[in-house]
Motif scaffolding. Structure first.
Motif, PDB file in Angstrom:
ATOM      1  N   PHE A  44       0.415  -1.489  11.876  1.00 28.20           N
ATOM      2  CA  PHE A  44      -1.113  -1.481  11.473  1.00 28.20           C
ATOM      3  C   PHE A  44      -1.419  -3.029  11.766  1.00 28.20           C
ATOM      4  O   PHE A  44      -2.193  -3.440  12.324  1.00 28.20           O
ATOM      5  CB  PHE A  44      -1.340  -1.200  10.083  1.00 28.20           C
ATOM      6  N   GLU A  45      -0.239  -3.875  11.287  1.00 29.74           N
ATOM      7  CA  GLU A  45      -0.575  -5.345  11.556  1.00 29.74           C
ATOM      8  C   GLU A  45      -0.717  -5.647  12.827  1.00 29.74           C
ATOM      9  O   GLU A  45      -1.394  -6.684  13.171  1.00 29.74           O
ATOM     10  CB  GLU A  45       0.593  -6.150  11.039  1.00 29.74           C
ATOM     11  N   VAL A  69      -7.102  -5.062   4.121  1.00 31.21           N
ATOM     12  CA  VAL A  69      -5.761  -4.801   3.488  1.00 31.21           C
ATOM     13  C   VAL A  69      -5.162  -6.111   2.999  1.00 31.21           C
ATOM     14  O   VAL A  69      -4.584  -6.252   2.223  1.00 31.21           O
ATOM     15  CB  VAL A  69      -4.946  -4.271   4.735  1.00 31.21           C
ATOM     16  N   SER A  86     -12.610   5.108   8.761  1.00 33.50           N
ATOM     17  CA  SER A  86     -11.603   6.139   8.701  1.00 33.50           C
ATOM     18  C   SER A  86     -10.276   5.669   8.663  1.00 33.50           C
ATOM     19  O   SER A  86      -9.500   5.951   8.109  1.00 33.50           O
ATOM     20  CB  SER A  86     -11.765   7.206   9.820  1.00 33.50           C
ATOM     21  N   LYS A 127      -4.731  10.075  13.588  1.00 29.77           N
ATOM     22  CA  LYS A 127      -4.912  11.145  12.715  1.00 29.77           C
ATOM     23  C   LYS A 127      -4.342  12.597  13.281  1.00 29.77           C
ATOM     24  O   LYS A 127      -4.528  12.756  14.360  1.00 29.77           O
ATOM     25  CB  LYS A 127      -6.555  11.298  12.611  1.00 29.77           C
ATOM     26  N   PRO A 187     -10.398  -3.688   9.118  1.00 27.24           N
ATOM     27  CA  PRO A 187      -9.322  -3.157   8.230  1.00 27.24           C
ATOM     28  C   PRO A 187      -8.204  -3.788   7.881  1.00 27.24           C
ATOM     29  O   PRO A 187      -7.827  -3.984   6.826  1.00 27.24           O
ATOM     30  CB  PRO A 187      -8.809  -1.853   8.799  1.00 27.24           C
ATOM     31  N   ASN A 188      -7.825  -4.846   8.812  1.00 31.08           N
ATOM     32  CA  ASN A 188      -6.768  -5.600   8.540  1.00 31.08           C
ATOM     33  C   ASN A 188      -6.993  -6.696   7.467  1.00 31.08           C
ATOM     34  O   ASN A 188      -5.995  -7.175   6.460  1.00 31.08           O
ATOM     35  CB  ASN A 188      -6.348  -6.430   9.953  1.00 31.08           C
ATOM     36  N   ARG A 231      -3.581   4.059  13.435  1.00 30.40           N
ATOM     37  CA  ARG A 231      -2.666   5.282  13.161  1.00 30.40           C
ATOM     38  C   ARG A 231      -3.468   6.380  13.641  1.00 30.40           C
ATOM     39  O   ARG A 231      -4.641   6.484  13.390  1.00 30.40           O
ATOM     40  CB  ARG A 231      -2.466   5.340  11.573  1.00 30.40           C
ATOM     41  N   LEU A 250       0.846  -1.072   0.064  1.00 31.51           N
ATOM     42  CA  LEU A 250       0.030  -0.099  -0.037  1.00 31.51           C
ATOM     43  C   LEU A 250       0.675   1.403   0.021  1.00 31.51           C
ATOM     44  O   LEU A 250       0.273   2.557   0.290  1.00 31.51           O
ATOM     45  CB  LEU A 250      -0.818   0.126   1.171  1.00 31.51           C
ATOM     46  N   ARG A 296       2.946   2.319   2.244  1.00 30.88           N
ATOM     47  CA  ARG A 296       3.271   2.918   3.591  1.00 30.88           C
ATOM     48  C   ARG A 296       4.930   2.557   3.656  1.00 30.88           C
ATOM     49  O   ARG A 296       5.278   1.901   2.913  1.00 30.88           O
ATOM     50  CB  ARG A 296       2.499   2.219   4.473  1.00 30.88           C
ATOM     51  N   LEU A 328      -7.128   5.742   6.261  1.00 29.71           N
ATOM     52  CA  LEU A 328      -5.793   6.268   6.504  1.00 29.71           C
ATOM     53  C   LEU A 328      -4.664   5.501   6.062  1.00 29.71           C
ATOM     54  O   LEU A 328      -3.333   6.071   5.731  1.00 29.71           O
ATOM     55  CB  LEU A 328      -5.593   6.562   8.216  1.00 29.71           C
ATOM     56  N   GLU A 329      -4.714   3.970   6.044  1.00 29.28           N
ATOM     57  CA  GLU A 329      -3.809   3.319   5.458  1.00 29.28           C
ATOM     58  C   GLU A 329      -3.406   3.301   4.066  1.00 29.28           C
ATOM     59  O   GLU A 329      -2.475   3.147   3.571  1.00 29.28           O
ATOM     60  CB  GLU A 329      -3.915   1.772   5.701  1.00 29.28           C
TER      61      GLU A 329
END
Lengths: 772, 481
Positions: A750-751, B100, B124, A758, B96-97, A756, A740, A742, B128-129
């Motif tokens: 994230f994993e 992704v 949201s 804002k 979300p995970n 994250r 993605l 990043r 953001l990712e």
């Protein structure tokens, strides 16, 4: 040693059957046969004492450089000579590659290749690995023989040569580089070195073109085998130069030197790696200069013999001097203008031991380039080291051309051996020779059973048959002492008392026995470890093999793509190439300092800095050596400062050695370690997950002896792929770019389920607008 | 990938022979909050089904809902309608995970939002990712007092009317895939702000310069700290991951509803006529792009060969003796060909880059030594692909080089073809011989003169040496010893 007992006492006419074998023509034959048998036994002893490593471990190539030589030999055997000559190696120094065929000394590989093909021709198919493993011991037998020949040229004593041979055969200083499996250039180079010296002495003695040409031939072989040939290139001219300065210029010297120089230089230029160095580099200029000098002196001598005028001689002399000065000035000018390459950095570091540390950390970082510790001399040479000065002194007593050589060699080699551990190797031959001369003198004096008779020297001279050992000593003495005093004209020397004879003989015998014991002990304990395989002792005394290196290399070989690039510190490059058969970024060849510094930078920087470097170089795996669990001190964290220093040499603004030390100047890995240290890729890879082996907060580094922080390092751009049994080798896989787009820190966060944050507009300050 | 492609082609061929087919697969999962919502989009569903998609409808709470099956994506495409009021996320099966992971596995997602419903925080944080930020105020929508539909939003000004030909941007060198004729109506759109750094993001439809975000429920007269304004607001956003999986964020789900497919709209600007909204055509293009019907490029075989000797200027590659060698020599001429094709409805056709754009070849080691525009040609022998070729001389530098074609453009799938070759130095017998080089003649002459002189001197010496003196000399020498 036994040789001295064969020295017959000619004066005692015996009718026993033994006398037939010990006297006259038959006696000479018997002695020759005995000598041959003794030499063969010495060679066998030399070979046998080098087989500890094969018996203790297995028939395996040792250490680092031998792995490259082994790989190159396999390439030679598989692809033929011309393919080897033109070999472009695309599996090292990725992505630069290495013109391997043109940047190595092919002598070693060609030698083993020839042996391999010869044995196959004789229908003895021997595995190339076994030839490579056993080449060094085989050559040590030849070295013993060569030092016998060399010493026999120096001394009249029948035992000196044999003593030198056995010393050379078992001296640890030479064994250290020639045990079975130590398949390095030095393996054959020391034999060639000693043999070339022998041929040179022979050539100077005889003054024949044939011996000079033979010297050149073996010098050429030496050049093809080892970079240390420069030692010969400078020693022989120095010998010639000293002889000229001593006023000993002779047609013999002229013939042998010019023959050697012309043919030897041509021979050396045939090696692609050497190429035009003999006429372009300062290291070789001494030989060229002396070559010119011999021509001038030769011409002057000729003129002098033709024109006996005294004035003319002075003119000639001043002309010689003038030309020499002009030639020297021209050489300096050429060097300054860059036509002739200046001395190499390695050369400077020989004179100034601190030079390399400041200017070329890559040279200083090699352990074998460190200055020698004094105990090492005794460790490597034992009693020879105190016999050595005595032998050199004996050379002064009878200072003929060849003794001058020994003196020069001794002075130079002792200095170099003091500067660099590695050059102990070049010192060993001269120590053996000098010690053998000294010891043979003692044995010749004390090992004669009969007391000297007081018959006057004149009768002996008239008979023309010297009366055994005593007589010969008397001869030697009388020749050494000035003829001015009447009492010294026919000196009566000799040992009369059996007590002193047996005392000295016994002492020497016990020294020799101790020497053999010491050599055996050193060989078996210090110099026979392959260092690929580590040995340790279990509590019950049995041997335990730690085989992490091979475990990891075979893991690489079996679990990764054949083209997967492995990044590691250069020490392991040859081993990865040889054992894992994977491309590496840097290896022990160290020809490209910048490339090594790049790896050093990647290892010593933060992940965000290292990752682009690794991606640019297409690195797939990173390999680090970590000894913390086992207490293995030769690991990467201990070598880490060299990586930092070498990287700092190229990027002084980005990598700073000071940042790796604490405020108090300590190099620490525990929770006191500096942030730079803890964020470096090397530190993270070494200690990643190490905590999990211990109860919480108990993690311990057994090499540094320090407790590690409770929270281990986190990795985001690489992931652990393999860790060997004792954690010595750890292999990490470099992640691909994030799908993605990043950065890896964010992706990993994230994993793990961290949301994250804002960033609010207020905290962000000025709004960043997107420009399409 | 190949296999799946083939399978999907086969399947698609069996199922229908209609208009367009996805190049990737036909299984489409639709996640909607309530079955009852389904009927509002009936035309949209029909359009998709007509194009060969197999639609599966699930609600977020459906226990059968799972994006993966045996670790592989269970669907090629996912269409997410906005979750209902008061929900915090999309449920445990659409975290979300997982989404992704679904994208990383190569599947495509179309996510539709609505300004009418508050946006859950899970959405949201997922966005953001992708470096897409939504307004912190979850109920805000985009309003524009100059470009609204005067027939339906006379008061609220929250139905934006935008020209369809601007969709996908109209930049030079960018493939025009998404533009439609007519005018688009985007009611109650959620405006997103795109990060500046990511090259993977593209705004398909930007808000007009006069638009801004506003929460109608706050009923304020003016807005003080506005989230974003003007063309910083993206109404429809395209994201294409590095593995070419596509993610589309549609700010206004209502635009897909039947009501907005048929309606006529009238632009607020004075004097504009009322006309049919082009939403239906745009929806087709948008789903077509997201679900890999449009803008799909693939690379076929790569060939490179030595363009010297008998192989020089070969046009028929089958006659080559040494194709794709692993090693070249420096300074030799090399020919490189790559086949590129693009997906058109139901088959591959030759790919041509957009005007003023070119496919480039890099010949690189650490950094490019050559960067060349490849010339496209089509051959009758291969009607499905165009050949991009270049002929060039290798650099005077040995090493391990890559033939690298990296073609990453907005709205087109990524092409990344790397072929590693070794470039070696001259072998010892490949240099010209000395007698070929004119400049070497003095040296050659010198050598042979010396040889001849030496031999001549020796002959002279041997011939003229007096026999008698030699004997004397020998005796003298022996005496000297």
């Amino acid at each position: 040693m036994a040789a001295s007992t064969t020295a017959p006492t000619a004066s005692t006419a015996s009718s026993s059957p033994m006398a037939f074998f010990l006297q006259g023509e038959t006696g000479r034959n018997t002695r020759g046969l005995l000598r041959l048998i003794i030499l063969c036994t010495i060679a066998a002893a030399a070979v046998a004492s080098r087989l500890f490593s094969v018996i203790r471990f297995e028939s395996i190539i040792h250490e680092f450089d031998p792995w490259f030589n082994f790989r190159a030999t396999k390439y030679l055997v598989n692809h033929g000579f011309y393919a080897f000559w033109d070999w472009f190696d695309d599996r090292t120094w990725h992505p630069l590659g290495r013109v391997t065929g043109g940047t190595l000394y092919p002598g070693l590989m060609v030698t083993s290749g020839s042996i391999y093909h010869l044995l196959r021709f004789l229908t003895l198919p021997v595995d190339i690995r076994n030839i490579c493993v056993l080449l060094a011991p085989a050559c040590s037998g030849l070295t013993a023989f060569a030092s016998y020949l060399f010493t026999s040229e120096m001394s009249d004593s029948p035992s000196a040569g044999l003593l030198a041979a056995i010393f050379m055969g078992i001296a640890p200083g030479y064994i250290s580089r020639s045990v079975a499996g130590s398949y390095d250039n030095e393996a054959i180079a020391i034999f060639l070195l000693v043999f070339t010296f022998y041929l040179w002495i022979k050539a100077v003695k005889v003054g024949s073109i044939m011996w000079g040409a033979l010297t050149a031939l073996f010098y050429g072989y030496m050049v093809s085998a080892w970079g240390g040939y420069v030692f010969i290139t400078n020693l022989l001219p120095l010998h010639a130069f000293v002889l000229i300065c001593m006023g000993r210029f002779s047609p013999r010297l002229y013939v042998s030197y010019t023959t050697w120089y012309a043919l030897g230089t041509l021979a050396s230029m045939q090696i692609p790696f050497v190429g035009f160095l003999p006429i372009r580099s300062s290291d070789h200029m001494a030989a060229l200069g002396v070559f010119g000098l011999t021509q001038l002196v030769g011409a002057a001598e000729y003129l002098r013999s033709q024109l006996p005028s005294k004035q003319f001689q002075t003119v000639i002399r001043s002309a010689v001097l003038l030309i020499f000065v002009v030639a020297f000035g021209g050489l300096v000018l050429l060097t300054v203008s860059g036509v002739v390459a200046p001395w190499s950095g390695r050369f400077y570091s020989l004179w100034d031991t601190g030079y390399a540390k400041i200017h070329i950390p890559i040279i200083a970082s090699v352990s074998e380039h460190q200055p020698t510790a004094w105990p090492a001399f005794f460790f490597d040479l034992n009693m020879l080291i105190w016999l050595f000065p005595a032998g050199v002194y004996m050379c002064f007593r009878k200072l003929k051309d060849e003794q001058v050589f020994i003196v020069i060699y001794a002075v130079l080699a002792s200095y170099f051996a003091g500067v660099m551990v590695r050059l102990m190797l070049t010192l060993t031959p001269v120590v053996c020779v000098a010690a053998a001369m000294a010891l043979s003198q003692i044995l010749d004096t004390f090992l004669v059973a009969s007391a000297p008779t007081e018959n006057d020297a004149d009768t002996k001279q008239a008979n023309g048959t010297p009366a055994g050992a005593n007589g010969s000593i008397a001869d030697k003495l009388s020749s050494a002492l000035p003829d001015t005093l009447r009492s010294t004209k026919s000196p009566l020397v000799g040992i009369y008392s059996y007590l002193s004879k047996s005392l000295i003989t016994g002492a020497i015998t016990s020294y020799l026995l101790l020497f053999v014991l010491h050599c055996t002990w050193v060989t078996s304990n210090a110099y026979s470890s392959p260092s690929v395989v580590l040995a340790s002792r279990l509590p019950d005394g049995s041997q335990h093999i730690i085989d992490d290196y091979r475990e990891a290399y075979y893991w690489l070989r079996q679990n990764t793509e054949p083209t997967a690039k492995v990044m590691s510190w250069w020490d392991y490059g040859y081993q990865i190439g040889g054992m894992a058969d994977r491309p590496t970024l840097v290896d022990n060849n160290t020809w490209n300092n910048t490339h090594i510094a790049t790896v050093g930078k990647a290892m010593s920087s933060r992940e965000e800095v290292s990752y682009p470097i690794m991606k640019q170089h297409e690195v797939d795996y990173v390999l680090v050596v970590f000894g913390g669990l086992l207490g293995y001190s030769g690991d990467d964290i201990n070598k880490f400062l060299w990586m930092v220093r070498i990287a700092e040499g190229i990027w002084p603004d980005e990598v700073k050695e000071r940042d790796f030390f604490t405020q108090r100047g300590e190099y620490r890995v525990d929770d006191q370690a500096t942030p730079t240290m803890r964020n470096s890729l090397m530190y993270k890879m070494s200690y990643y997950n190490y905590n999990s082996l211990f109860p919480a907060g108990q993690a311990m580094d057994r090499v540094r002896g320090s407790k590690l922080p409770a929270d281990g390092p986190q990795l985001s751009t690489v992931e652990e792929a393999f860790t060997s049994e004792n954690w010595i080798i750890r292999i990490y896989k470099v992640k691909d770019f994030d799908n993605l787009g990043r950065n890896h820190q964010d992706a990993t966060a994230f994993e793990k389920g961290n949301k994250r944050k804002k960033t609010s507009a207020k905290r962000r300050g000025a709004r960043v607008l997107r420009v399409d | 990938m190949e296999m799946r492609l083939l399978l999907s082609l086969l399947l698609a061929g069996l199922v229908s022979t209609v208009a367009a087919l996805s190049a990737q697969g036909s299984k489409l999962l639709v996640v909607l909050e309530d079955e009852s919502e389904k009927s509002r989009y009936s035309q949209f569903w029909t359009d998709l089904e007509d194009r060969g998609f197999q639609l599966t409808y699930r609600t977020p709470k459906d226990p059968q809902l799972s994006l993966f099956r045996h670790g592989e994506p269970a669907y090629s495409h996912l269409l997410l309608l906005p979750p209902g009021k008061g929900t915090k996320g999309l449920g445990p099966n659409l975290t979300p995970n997982l989404l992704v992971d679904f994208i990383s596995a190569g599947s495509n997602v179309l996510m539709a939002l609505s300004g009418e419903q508050s946006i859950p925080s899970a959405v949201s944080s997922l966005l953001l990712e992708f470096d897409i930020s939504l307004p912190p105020d979850r109920n805000s929508m985009v309003v524009d007092h100059f470009n609204y539909d005067s027939s339906s939003a006379k008061e609220s000004h929250d139905v934006l009317l935008l020209p369809g030909k601007n969709a996908g941007g109209s930049k030079k060198g960018v493939a025009d895939i998404l533009s439609v004729d007519g005018i688009l109506a985007l009611p109650h759109a959620v405006g997103a702000v795109l990060g500046n750094a990511s090259p993977l993001l593209n705004s398909i439809i930007k808000a007009p310069a006069t638009a801004y975000t506003y929460n109608p429920k706050e009923e304020q007269e003016g807005v003080e700290d506005v989230f974003a304004t003007g063309d910083q607001l993206s109404l429809v956003t395209a994201f294409q991951a590095r593995n070419s999986a596509r993610f589309t964020l549609l700010g206004s789900v209502e635009a897909l509803q039947d009501a907005w497919f048929d309606t006529t709209v009238q632009h607020s600007a004075p004097g504009s006529k009322s006309e049919q909204a082009a939403n239906r055509a745009f929806a087709q293009k948008l789903t077509g792009w997201t679900f890999k019907e449009l803008g799909v490029v693939k690379a076929g075989p790569v060939t490179h060969f030595l363009n010297e000797g008998s192989q020089q200027n070969t046009s028929d590659l089958t006659t080559l003796s040494d194709i794709n060698p692993s090693i070249y020599r420096i300074n030799t001429e090399v020919h490189y060909t790559i086949e590129l094709s693009t997906w058109s409805v139901d088959h591959w056709v030759p790919f041509t880059p957009p005007a003023s754009d070119a496919v480039q070849l890099e010949f690189s080691m650490l950094s490019p030594f050559h960067r060349l525009n490849l010339a496209p040609t089509t051959t009758p022998a291969n009607p499905n692909a165009s050949l991009f070729t270049a002929t060039f001389t290798l650099p005077d530098q040995h090493g391990i080089f890559n033939f690298f074609v990296e073609y990453r453009r907005p709205y087109l799938t990524n092409i990344e073809e790397k072929r590693t070759v070794t470039v070696r130095h001259f072998a010892h017998d490949e240099y010209p011989r000395s007698f070929v080089i004119m400049a070497a003649y003095p040296w050659i002459t010198g050598i042979w003169t010396t040889v001849a002189g030496f031999v001549g001197f020796c002959a002279l010496w041997l011939y003229s040496r007096p026999e008698k003196e030699r004997v004397e000399l020998k005796v003298k020498e022996a005496g000297g010893r």
